[in-house]
Motif scaffolding. Structure first.
Motif, PDB file in Angstrom:
ATOM      1  N   THR A   1       2.090 -10.083  15.344  1.00  0.00           N
ATOM      2  CA  THR A   1       1.886  -9.989  16.787  1.00  0.00           C
ATOM      3  C   THR A   1       2.870 -10.888  17.497  1.00  0.00           C
ATOM      4  N   GLY A   2       3.057 -10.666  18.775  1.00  0.00           N
ATOM      5  CA  GLY A   2       3.983 -11.489  19.543  1.00  0.00           C
ATOM      6  C   GLY A   2       5.144 -10.658  20.024  1.00  0.00           C
ATOM      7  N   THR A   3       6.175 -11.354  20.473  1.00  0.00           N
ATOM      8  CA  THR A   3       7.324 -10.664  21.072  1.00  0.00           C
ATOM      9  C   THR A   3       8.386 -10.291  20.049  1.00  0.00           C
ATOM     10  N   THR A   4       8.381 -10.894  18.861  1.00  0.00           N
ATOM     11  CA  THR A   4       9.366 -10.566  17.825  1.00  0.00           C
ATOM     12  C   THR A   4       8.640 -10.089  16.581  1.00  0.00           C
ATOM     13  N   GLY A   5       9.271  -9.153  15.903  1.00  0.00           N
ATOM     14  CA  GLY A   5       8.709  -8.664  14.654  1.00  0.00           C
ATOM     15  C   GLY A   5       7.469  -7.818  14.827  1.00  0.00           C
ATOM     16  N   ASN A   6       7.267  -7.276  16.055  1.00  0.00           N
ATOM     17  CA  ASN A   6       6.044  -6.515  16.261  1.00  0.00           C
ATOM     18  C   ASN A   6       6.249  -5.010  16.270  1.00  0.00           C
ATOM     19  N   THR A   7       7.469  -4.539  15.937  1.00  0.00           N
ATOM     20  CA  THR A   7       7.708  -3.088  15.867  1.00  0.00           C
ATOM     21  C   THR A   7       8.539  -2.755  14.629  1.00  0.00           C
TER      22      THR A   7
ATOM     23  N   THR B   1       4.074  -0.146  16.784  1.00  0.00           N
ATOM     24  CA  THR B   1       3.990  -1.419  17.516  1.00  0.00           C
ATOM     25  C   THR B   1       2.681  -2.126  17.158  1.00  0.00           C
ATOM     26  N   ALA B   2       2.814  -3.395  16.756  1.00  0.00           N
ATOM     27  CA  ALA B   2       1.630  -4.193  16.443  1.00  0.00           C
ATOM     28  C   ALA B   2       0.895  -4.560  17.719  1.00  0.00           C
ATOM     29  N   VAL B   3      -0.472  -4.453  17.680  1.00  0.00           N
ATOM     30  CA  VAL B   3      -1.303  -4.792  18.839  1.00  0.00           C
ATOM     31  C   VAL B   3      -2.118  -6.050  18.564  1.00  0.00           C
ATOM     32  N   SER B   4      -2.819  -6.061  17.422  1.00  0.00           N
ATOM     33  CA  SER B   4      -3.630  -7.232  17.047  1.00  0.00           C
ATOM     34  C   SER B   4      -3.761  -7.273  15.535  1.00  0.00           C
ATOM     35  N   LYS B   5      -4.258  -8.437  15.032  1.00  0.00           N
ATOM     36  CA  LYS B   5      -4.384  -8.622  13.600  1.00  0.00           C
ATOM     37  C   LYS B   5      -5.373  -7.618  13.016  1.00  0.00           C
ATOM     38  N   GLY B   6      -4.994  -7.054  11.846  1.00  0.00           N
ATOM     39  CA  GLY B   6      -5.863  -6.095  11.185  1.00  0.00           C
ATOM     40  C   GLY B   6      -5.030  -5.102  10.396  1.00  0.00           C
ATOM     41  N   SER B   7      -5.625  -3.961  10.088  1.00  0.00           N
ATOM     42  CA  SER B   7      -4.922  -2.933   9.325  1.00  0.00           C
ATOM     43  C   SER B   7      -5.140  -1.567   9.954  1.00  0.00           C
ATOM     44  N   ALA B   8      -4.155  -0.693   9.765  1.00  0.00           N
ATOM     45  CA  ALA B   8      -4.222   0.681  10.280  1.00  0.00           C
ATOM     46  C   ALA B   8      -3.377   1.566   9.382  1.00  0.00           C
ATOM     47  N   ILE B   9      -3.634   2.866   9.484  1.00  0.00           N
ATOM     48  CA  ILE B   9      -2.828   3.851   8.726  1.00  0.00           C
ATOM     49  C   ILE B   9      -2.083   4.705   9.742  1.00  0.00           C
ATOM     50  N   ILE B  10      -0.764   4.753   9.572  1.00  0.00           N
ATOM     51  CA  ILE B  10       0.072   5.628  10.406  1.00  0.00           C
ATOM     52  C   ILE B  10       0.172   6.970   9.698  1.00  0.00           C
ATOM     53  N   VAL B  11      -0.144   8.044  10.434  1.00  0.00           N
ATOM     54  CA  VAL B  11      -0.154   9.392   9.867  1.00  0.00           C
ATOM     55  C   VAL B  11       0.912  10.230  10.561  1.00  0.00           C
ATOM     56  N   VAL B  12       1.753  10.925   9.741  1.00  0.00           N
ATOM     57  CA  VAL B  12       2.708  11.891  10.278  1.00  0.00           C
ATOM     58  C   VAL B  12       2.329  13.260   9.729  1.00  0.00           C
ATOM     59  N   ALA B  13       2.293  14.277  10.592  1.00  0.00           N
ATOM     60  CA  ALA B  13       1.896  15.635  10.191  1.00  0.00           C
ATOM     61  C   ALA B  13       2.942  16.628  10.683  1.00  0.00           C
ATOM     62  N   THR B  14       3.301  17.575   9.804  1.00  0.00           N
ATOM     63  CA  THR B  14       4.290  18.592  10.183  1.00  0.00           C
ATOM     64  C   THR B  14       3.636  19.681  11.009  1.00  0.00           C
ATOM     65  N   THR B  15       4.380  20.191  11.981  1.00  0.00           N
ATOM     66  CA  THR B  15       3.895  21.327  12.779  1.00  0.00           C
ATOM     67  C   THR B  15       3.736  22.559  11.904  1.00  0.00           C
TER      68      THR B  15
ATOM     69  N   THR C   1      -5.825   2.343  16.713  1.00  0.00           N
ATOM     70  CA  THR C   1      -4.863   2.011  17.765  1.00  0.00           C
ATOM     71  C   THR C   1      -5.078   0.617  18.326  1.00  0.00           C
ATOM     72  N   SER C   2      -6.231  -0.024  18.014  1.00  0.00           N
ATOM     73  CA  SER C   2      -6.426  -1.399  18.477  1.00  0.00           C
ATOM     74  C   SER C   2      -5.621  -2.388  17.641  1.00  0.00           C
ATOM     75  N   VAL C   3      -5.166  -1.930  16.442  1.00  0.00           N
ATOM     76  CA  VAL C   3      -4.348  -2.765  15.567  1.00  0.00           C
ATOM     77  C   VAL C   3      -2.864  -2.400  15.695  1.00  0.00           C
ATOM     78  N   ALA C   4      -2.551  -1.064  15.660  1.00  0.00           N
ATOM     79  CA  ALA C   4      -1.152  -0.613  15.737  1.00  0.00           C
ATOM     80  C   ALA C   4      -1.099   0.754  16.386  1.00  0.00           C
ATOM     81  N   THR C   5      -0.125   0.933  17.233  1.00  0.00           N
ATOM     82  CA  THR C   5       0.108   2.244  17.855  1.00  0.00           C
ATOM     83  C   THR C   5       1.430   2.802  17.334  1.00  0.00           C
ATOM     84  N   VAL C   6       1.608   4.125  17.512  1.00  0.00           N
ATOM     85  CA  VAL C   6       2.850   4.770  17.062  1.00  0.00           C
ATOM     86  C   VAL C   6       3.290   5.764  18.115  1.00  0.00           C
ATOM     87  N   ASN C   7       4.602   5.783  18.399  1.00  0.00           N
ATOM     88  CA  ASN C   7       5.191   6.716  19.362  1.00  0.00           C
ATOM     89  C   ASN C   7       6.528   7.181  18.813  1.00  0.00           C
TER      90      ASN C   7
END
Length: 553
Positions: free
Chosen positions: A218-224, A259-273, A248-254
């Protein structure tokens, strides 16, 4: 009385002696040699005849009789007058033998059966991009002497389909192309196949992420961090994907940027059209830590030979107490050298860059790798024996070097007659570009294209024949033109066919005081009011002209 009888008897005796002496002189002139004209002929078509002439020496030999024979009457016969009749393909010797002395002379005749037509099978072909098919050529008659053909992309649409020397057609992109098979015995005998190439829909079968797991702070560096989704296969038609995070309370994706939001864990999912294939990346978000400030790897360069043992690079992170010591290793060319956890393994000759990327901060360091292999010399180089160019068309010539794994495949190209055709390009595949003949010259022209290998000086040649293609028509873009005094406009001439040998024209005006024209560019200049006719005349065929009526106001 006795004297009157004696004189006639003496006269008869003298005449007998003279005649006997002359007869004896003729009989004593024997044959010394015999020759045949022509002494040798290269080609005689089946069904054709050739008259041979035997000359007996000396010219005053008493017995001039010659007997004619054939070494193989199944291939060719010869009559008593030396007339040879070709019956079947093959090489036969015609022999002339003198009756006096048995002297002989020979003439070798090569009997061939001419090609009358070439047929491509199939006549049309449909292929999907990336596929190939083999065309075959059939000859009429079936026992023609030379059944070799030259395969060319006659439409010159090499971006759609190509064909090799064995008739194998390879589809490259959507469109149509014409493949031509031309008899090497008679270039006027050919057949075409129209190839239609379509693009297949390639479905998605899988998707992979550049990372399966990573940590952010978290913070301004190393958060993406940016994830890269690789849709497979690379040729898939639809490659669009959607991104989501399970927390999304831990990490968001665009668009792959996490982008890190808060301490914790999340799974980023990518799906093909296409097909909804998924890939996952585990994200751990930590509180701020000691960041990586720099990264080094040693040595900075490595040199291998193919087959050498792997070498492990040493990586150093600064500061030494940085929280995240993880490094991602990649190779710019895995086909040359691979890297696993810093261990570099040579694969094949070439160069590659080994890249170490710090997970924390993305600092990078590189090692330049060179992989060599034993030098393999060039043994030979070859070209098609002949190439025919019609008019101004451009054809491709490909040199083949053996062995295929030769180390140095650099070559140089030359043309024995640059005024006939020149070579454009470098490497093993070049374009042969014909040069327009001198105005008034309509005969076919030839040049020898030579390729020479840099390694070993191996040489191959191809005889290129540039056929003269006459101008069939000449038209102008305008048949009438109205100009004000002092103005100008350019006329454009169109020559057909497009591959005409000479495409230039000369321009002239019926009245230069009213409208003049540049003899080479076709630019018409209005001089004074009135009317004039601008005429374009083909340099290749002076009978082909086109007019434009010019009115000057």
């Amino acid at each position: 009385m006795k004297r009157k009888i004696f004189y006639p008897i003496a006269l008869v005796a003298v005449l007998a002696c003279v005649l006997f002496a002359c007869r004896k002189e003729i009989v004593d002139v024997f044959v010394e040699s015999v020759t045949i004209e022509p002494p040798q002929t290269d080609i005689l078509n089946v069904g054709s005849t050739l008259t041979l002439v035997a000359t007996v020496k000396p010219d005053d030999a008493f017995n001039q009789t010659v007997r004619w024979t054939s070494s193989n009457t199944a291939l060719a016969t010869v009559n008593d007058n030396g007339v040879v009749t070709a019956l079947a393909p093959g090489e036969v010797t015609i022999i002339a033998t003198t009756e006096d002395g048995g002297f002989t002379a020979t003439c070798t005749v090569n009997v061939i059966r001419q090609v009358t037509s070439v047929t491509i099978n199939p006549k049309s072909l449909s292929l999907i991009v990336g596929n190939n098919a083999t065309l075959t050529a059939e000859f009429t008659p079936g026992d023609a002497s030379n059944q070799a053909v030259t395969w060319t992309n006659y439409s010159n649409n090499l971006s759609v389909a190509t064909v090799d020397a064995k008739g194998v057609v390879t589809a490259l992109s959507e469109g149509t192309a014409t493949i031509r098979a031309t008899s090497q015995q008679d270039a006027t005998k050919y057949d075409d196949c129209v190839v239609t190439v379509t693009k297949a829909i390639v479905p998605v079968v899988d998707v992979k992420l550049s990372h399966s797991a990573f940590a952010l702070t978290t913070g301004t560096t190393g958060n993406t961090i940016t994830l890269v989704a690789n849709v497979l296969p690379a040729t898939a038609t639809v490659k669009t994907v959607s991104w989501s995070s399970t927390n999304t309370s831990v990490a968001t994706v665009n668009n792959g940027v996490v982008t890190a939001v808060s301490k914790g864990s999340a799974i980023i999912v990518v799906a093909t059209t296409d097909g909804n294939h998924e890939a996952f990346c585990n994200v751990t978000v930590n509180d701020p830590v000691i960041p990586v400030e720099d990264l080094f790897i040693e040595p900075a360069s490595l040199t291998f030979n193919v087959g050498d043992a792997p070498v492990t690079l040493i990586r150093t992170i600064q500061p030494a107490n940085a929280t995240n010591q993880n490094v991602i290793w990649t190779s710019s060319k895995p086909t040359v050298a691979t890297v696993t956890n810093g261990t570099v393994t040579p694969v094949a000759a070439g160069t590659a860059t080994i890249i170490a990327t710090a997970v924390d901060g993305g600092k990078t360091a590189t090692c330049n790798v060179t992989v060599n292999e034993p030098f393999e010399p060039v043994v030979s180089v070859s070209l098609p024996a002949t190439l025919t160019i019609n008019g101004s068309e451009i054809k491709t010539l490909i040199a083949s070097i053996l062995p295929l794994g030769a180390t140095n495949k650099d070559v140089t190209w030359t043309s024995s007659a640059p005024t006939v055709a020149t070579v454009s390009g470098t490497g093993l595949t070049v374009d042969i570009i014909p040069v327009a003949p001198a105005i008034g010259y309509t005969a076919d022209r030839t040049t020898t294209i030579t390729v020479t290998t840099e390694d070993g000086g191996k040489v191959a040649t191809c005889t290129v024949t540039v056929k003269y293609v006459d101008v069939s028509s000449l038209t102008l873009n305008k048949t009438s033109l109205v100009l004000d005094e002092g103005n100008f406009e350019s006329l454009e001439a169109t020559i057909l066919p497009v591959n005409a040998s000479i495409k230039t024209v000369k321009w002239g005006s019926s009245n230069n005081g009213i409208a003049s024209v540049s003899s080479t560019t076709g630019v018409v200049m209005a001089i004074a009011s009135g009317s004039a006719t601008i005429t374009a005349t083909s340099d290749g065929n002076s009978l082909k002209t086109a007019d434009c009526a010019v009115t000057v106001n």
